[in-house]
Design a protein around this motif. Structure first.
Motif: not given
Lengths: 268, 301
Positions: B189-208
């Protein structure tokens, strides 16, 4: 490809480990119950239905299975009625006592089963109402630990319920009882059914609470299996386990059809 | 605050609360049931735990004393059991988190809905299956003559059976098996409530991928982590059947002491005191959980 997938490879591997941990014991019970030898060996000796047949003539496990089934049925009926009523109150009342009650109704799940069983035993012994070592006493304990599950599932289905539908029925002349049975009940029925199944399964597998409340003449299946496991591996017990596994698998599948599991998870 | 009170009074006047005045009858049976068969029995247990110890006497004598608790914390047999229970609970919580997080992540994030449903059903079914039945499987697998040991000996990797069971290791494995589904369901439930786009944003900004996971997903999933850890800890310290079967009476935890005091020695008062300590430990864990949540939420809670 691996890099664009949303799930890292390490996570996939550890997930596999988690699934193995969850499912291996179940698989082994099924194999032990269908194995032709006395002990499950590696590799298995061959398939046989003799332990399954043995279960049906067992003087211990068949009565225990039936006792658990009966206990779980009665528990479920009482829990469902009391729990559904309480859930309706919890979702519709605006009283401030609501939050306190919500906490109270969840407590039996948090309280260690051994402690609750002991507390009930002490209480039954003190009050001398004849509840100690009796079926009603055991039933009371099981209703306590199953009701929270009914309340949680029914509350989840009631939260989404649109009260104006019921109000419409009322304004068209339905009595409160009619409005409830003809309009509300059919809509929240999947939630109630799911709660019913949860309650049944929790009661059927209940061990720690039952430890203090069961007597030698009233042995639910988990207690009977535990007693036999302390001395030897009885393949008949594994055969009884197979039936319990089927029961749980079927009920989980039914639950997943009745309620949106994702919704239930989100509310946790 | 004053505004809030005013609006409440206003609400009452307009009759917002009186639309369904008869609701209380719905909850009364459940309340009566809980008061009579839950609150009063728990109160009885507390009462008897402060009563003077008397073997075989279950009735309340009214000789109030703290002796039972003093005994728990002065005799190594008992305070070591408190410590052992807490240590086992903590170890099992951490292991469940490490093993359960990836599977919860897969269930929450898989793009195939069928796979998510199947995995959820598997986790739910394994959670609901009678613990004793699952322990039967574990014992057949891990005993001295169990599948793992006989297979390893047949292959010639070991000459004597490995001690997989009847020790702390066996108890830990058993507890992880039993409590893992609760951890996974708390995390999904906790992981589902996190918007995946947040992670994608971090990665597109160069995060591994791992950096994004550690700095974005993991912190946001902490409420689920806390809830799952608390639940697993509470379940692990209160389990009787797992240490009894997998530990073979050699790993003595609090629930085992409780049962022995009652069923074998007939010391009701002392058994009840151990029960109160066990309950207190669960409540303490819950207090830590609430504190952790508050700290995590910062000023928001």
């Amino acid at each position: 490809m691996g890099d664009t997938s949303p799930i890292p490879l390490t996570f996939r591997l550890v997930s596999g480990v988690a699934l193995v941990i969850l499912l291996t014991p179940v698989l082994i019970v099924v194999l032990s119950g269908l194995n032709s030898g006395e002990y499950l060996t590696f590799p298995p000796q061959g398939l046989s239905l003799k332990w399954v047949a043995g279960f049906f003539t067992s003087p211990i496990f068949l009565p225990a299975f039936l006792f658990s089934f009966g206990l779980a049925t009665v528990t479920t009926i009482i829990s469902t009625i009391l729990g559904t009523m309480a859930a309706i109150f919890l979702t519709r009342s605006r009283s401030r006592a609501r939050e306190v009650l919500r906490g109270l109704f969840i407590l039996p799940v948090v309280l260690p089963g051994v402690v609750l069983g002991l507390a009930l035993y002490v209480f039954f012994a003190w009050t001398k109402l004849g509840l100690a070592g009796s079926f009603p006493g055991l039933l009371i304990g099981h209703v306590l630990v199953t009701m929270p599950f009914v309340i949680a599932t029914v509350t989840a289905s009631l939260v989404d319920f649109d009260l104006s539908v019921e109000d419409a029925a009322r304004s068209l002349g339905a009595t409160p009882l009619q409005a409830f049975t003809k309009v509300t009940l059919p809509i929240i029925q999947p939630g109630i059914s799911a709660g019913t199944i949860f309650a049944f399964i929790v009661s059927f597998g209940q061990f720690e609470l039952t430890l203090f409340l069961a007597t030698p003449d009233m042995q639910p299946l988990p207690i009977a299996m535990y007693t036999s496991l302390r001395y030897a591996f009885e393949p008949t017990a594994a055969a009884a386990g197979i039936f319990a596994i089927c029961l749980v698998t079927i009920s989980t599948l039914v639950t997943s059809r009745l309620v949106n599991l994702k919704k239930l998870l989100r509310r946790r | 605050m004053a505004e809030l009170a005013l609006s409440e009074v206003h609400g009452r006047r307009t009759g917002g609360r009186r639309l369904r005045p008869t609701l209380w009858w719905l909850v009364t049976p459940a309340i009566l049931f809980f008061v009579l068969f839950f609150l009063i029995p728990i109160a009885s247990l507390f009462a008897i735990s402060f009563d003077k110890g008397a073997q075989g006497v279950i009735t309340f004598q009214g000789n109030l004393t703290l002796d039972n608790f003093a005994r728990i914390f002065t005799r190594s047999l008992y305070y070591e059991a408190v410590w052992r229970s807490v240590w086992l609970g903590a170890t099992v919580s951490v292991l469940c988190l490490i093993i359960g997080y990836p599977l919860a992540f897969v269930i929450a994030r898989t793009l195939r809905p069928g796979a998510a449903l199947l995995l959820t059903i598997l986790v739910l079914a394994s959670m609901q299956l009678d613990m004793v039945i699952r322990l039967y499987g574990m014992m057949v697998l891990m005993g001295d003559n169990g599948l793992i040991n006989t297979a390893l000996m047949k292959v010639g990797l070991i000459s004597a059976p490995l001690p997989l069971m009847y020790n702390s290791f066996g108890v830990i494995v058993g507890l992880v098996q039993v409590t893992l589904p609760f951890m996974i369901l708390s995390l999904v439930g906790a992981i589902k409530s996190i918007n995946p786009s947040l992670e994608e944003a971090a990665r597109s900004l160069g995060s591994t991928r791992w950096h994004a996971m550690r700095t974005v997903t993991w912190p946001l999933s902490l409420p689920g982590v806390y809830a799952g850890t608390l639940l697993v800890f509470a379940l692990a310290i209160s389990s009787y059947v797992v240490p009894a079967l997998m530990g073979g009476w050699k790993v003595v935890t609090l629930p085992i002491h409780i049962y022995q005091q009652i069923a074998e020695v007939g010391r009701w008062q002392f058994g009840a005191a151990i029960g109160v300590v066990l309950f207190g430990t669960s409540l303490l864990a819950m207090a830590v959980y609430i504190l952790a949540l508050r700290r995590q939420a910062g000023g928001r809670m």
